[in-house]
Design an enzyme around this catalytic site. Structure first.
Site, PDB file in Angstrom:
ATOM      1  N   ASP A  14       1.417 -11.383 -14.101  1.00 47.37           N
ATOM      2  CA  ASP A  14       1.146 -10.200 -13.456  1.00 47.37           C
ATOM      3  C   ASP A  14       0.366 -10.376 -12.218  1.00 47.37           C
ATOM      4  OD1 ASP A  14      -0.047  -7.170 -13.419  1.00 47.37           O
ATOM      5  OD2 ASP A  14      -1.837  -8.170 -14.159  1.00 47.37           O
ATOM      6  N   ASP A  16      -1.906  -7.939  -9.993  1.00 48.98           N
ATOM      7  CA  ASP A  16      -3.439  -7.468  -9.798  1.00 48.98           C
ATOM      8  C   ASP A  16      -4.308  -7.705 -11.018  1.00 48.98           C
ATOM      9  OD1 ASP A  16      -3.077  -5.836  -7.073  1.00 48.98           O
ATOM     10  OD2 ASP A  16      -1.368  -4.997  -8.304  1.00 48.98           O
ATOM     11  N   GLY A  57       0.136   1.918 -10.963  1.00 48.05           N
ATOM     12  CA  GLY A  57       0.707   2.468  -9.646  1.00 48.05           C
ATOM     13  C   GLY A  57      -0.361   3.323  -8.844  1.00 48.05           C
ATOM     14  N   ARG A  61      -1.831   6.936  -9.662  1.00 44.71           N
ATOM     15  CA  ARG A  61      -3.308   7.098  -9.719  1.00 44.71           C
ATOM     16  C   ARG A  61      -3.764   8.195  -9.110  1.00 44.71           C
ATOM     17  NH1 ARG A  61      -4.429   1.535  -8.634  1.00 44.71           N
ATOM     18  NH2 ARG A  61      -3.442   1.447 -10.785  1.00 44.71           N
ATOM     19  N   LYS A  90      -3.059   3.434   2.617  1.00 46.60           N
ATOM     20  CA  LYS A  90      -3.808   2.340   1.689  1.00 46.60           C
ATOM     21  C   LYS A  90      -3.014   1.235   1.626  1.00 46.60           C
ATOM     22  CE  LYS A  90      -3.131   1.597  -2.329  1.00 46.60           C
ATOM     23  NZ  LYS A  90      -2.297   0.544  -2.932  1.00 46.60           N
ATOM     24  N   THR A 127       5.129  -7.098 -11.690  1.00 42.67           N
ATOM     25  CA  THR A 127       3.946  -6.355 -11.325  1.00 42.67           C
ATOM     26  C   THR A 127       4.445  -4.863 -11.080  1.00 42.67           C
ATOM     27  OG1 THR A 127       2.347  -6.007  -9.461  1.00 42.67           O
ATOM     28  CG2 THR A 127       4.525  -6.849  -8.857  1.00 42.67           C
ATOM     29  N   THR A 128       3.478  -4.013 -11.396  1.00 46.93           N
ATOM     30  CA  THR A 128       3.847  -2.389 -10.962  1.00 46.93           C
ATOM     31  C   THR A 128       3.427  -2.386  -9.583  1.00 46.93           C
ATOM     32  OG1 THR A 128       1.236  -1.581 -11.436  1.00 46.93           O
ATOM     33  CG2 THR A 128       3.268  -1.901 -13.296  1.00 46.93           C
ATOM     34  N   THR A 129       2.844  -3.250  -8.677  1.00 45.24           N
ATOM     35  CA  THR A 129       2.665  -2.893  -7.170  1.00 45.24           C
ATOM     36  C   THR A 129       3.886  -3.023  -6.412  1.00 45.24           C
ATOM     37  OG1 THR A 129       0.897  -3.152  -5.393  1.00 45.24           O
ATOM     38  CG2 THR A 129       1.724  -5.253  -6.324  1.00 45.24           C
TER      39      THR A 129
END
Ligand code: XBP
Ligand code: MG
Length: 233
Positions: A14, A16, A57, A61, A90, A127-129
């Protein structure tokens, strides 16, 4: 620890919280700056952000926070295009923060990957990023500190329909690698990540992180405080 990393075909990391502590000094600062830049009257404290991190995410969020505000009677007009712009700002701000060098891989990460490569194992990222955020971290924080070959597989949030805790990202990584779930080990820091990896059938190691250290990790193969504890296993 009963689990042996040495016998795995691939280590799937993962990002983050696991490869680096990117949230408090990265995403959170960048979110608050983007809110100001885009005229959104929000400011997330560390405490508020800790709660919001249950939603994977960054865009999701913000959606969850808008719903929360609405339920508390603070009506927020959810303008999808505006919030897409906020999220882009962001991410641009996050990449700028990474360039300043304040975020580094967690202790033991580089050694762990080098150990895996020396053993002939693959390493991968699930990852979800976004790919954009992963690339920024890879270039600014990892390649600048160590020379590592790129991962054999990278699955990001944009590659799947359902983000963690859904197993889709891990399932896609297994398909792309052509390796059985039981031959991999996932390294995660959150309950959502643990649920995603174990639902894909992958034995999962948890490394405690800043925001998720107190999550329920039942079902994990083992829980460690630092990645260094996994070296020579
Ligand atoms: C972490 C996340 C991410 C980041 C922000 O997931 O949930 O959403 O906080 O990234 P993981 P984006 O630990 O699985 O990598 O804003 O790009 O979504
Ligand atoms: Mg994580």
């Amino acid at each position: 620890m009963a689990l042996s990393l040495a016998s795995a075909s691939a280590l799937l990391f993962d990002v983050d919280g696991t490869i680096a502590e990117t949230e408090r000094d990265g995403h959170l600062i960048a979110f608050n700056r983007a809110f100001v830049e885009c005229g959104i009257p929000w400011h997330w404290t560390n405490e508020v952000y800790g709660g919001l991190l249950k939603v994977t995410g960054g865009f999701e969020r913000m959606q969850a926070y808008a719903r929360q505000m609405q339920s508390e009677g603070m009506s927020i007009d959810w303008d999808e295009a505006l919030f897409r712009r906020v999220h882009q700002r962001k991410n641009a701000g996050y990449a700028e923060l990474l360039k300043t060098g304040g975020i580094r891989p967690r202790s033991g990460f580089v050694d762990l990957v080098q150990q895996a490569l020396a053993r002939g194992q693959h390493w991968g990222v699930v990852t979800t990023t976004s790919h954009e955020n992963w690339s920024a971290l890879w270039q600014s924080a990892i390649q600048s500190t160590a020379s590592l070959p790129a991962p054999s597989v990278v699955v990001c949030g944009g590659d799947v329909r359902r983000k963690k805790p859904d197993p889709e990202a891990y399932e896609l990584a297994l398909t792309r690698l052509g390796v059985a779930a039981s031959a991999c080990i996932a390294i995660e820091d959150s309950r959502n990540g643990l649920v995603a990896a174990t639902a894909a059938g992958i034995p999962t190691v948890i490394v405690r992180s800043e925001y998720f250290g107190r999550d329920d990790f039942s079902g994990a193969a083992c829980v460690v405080d630092e990645l260094t504890a996994l070296l020579s296993r």
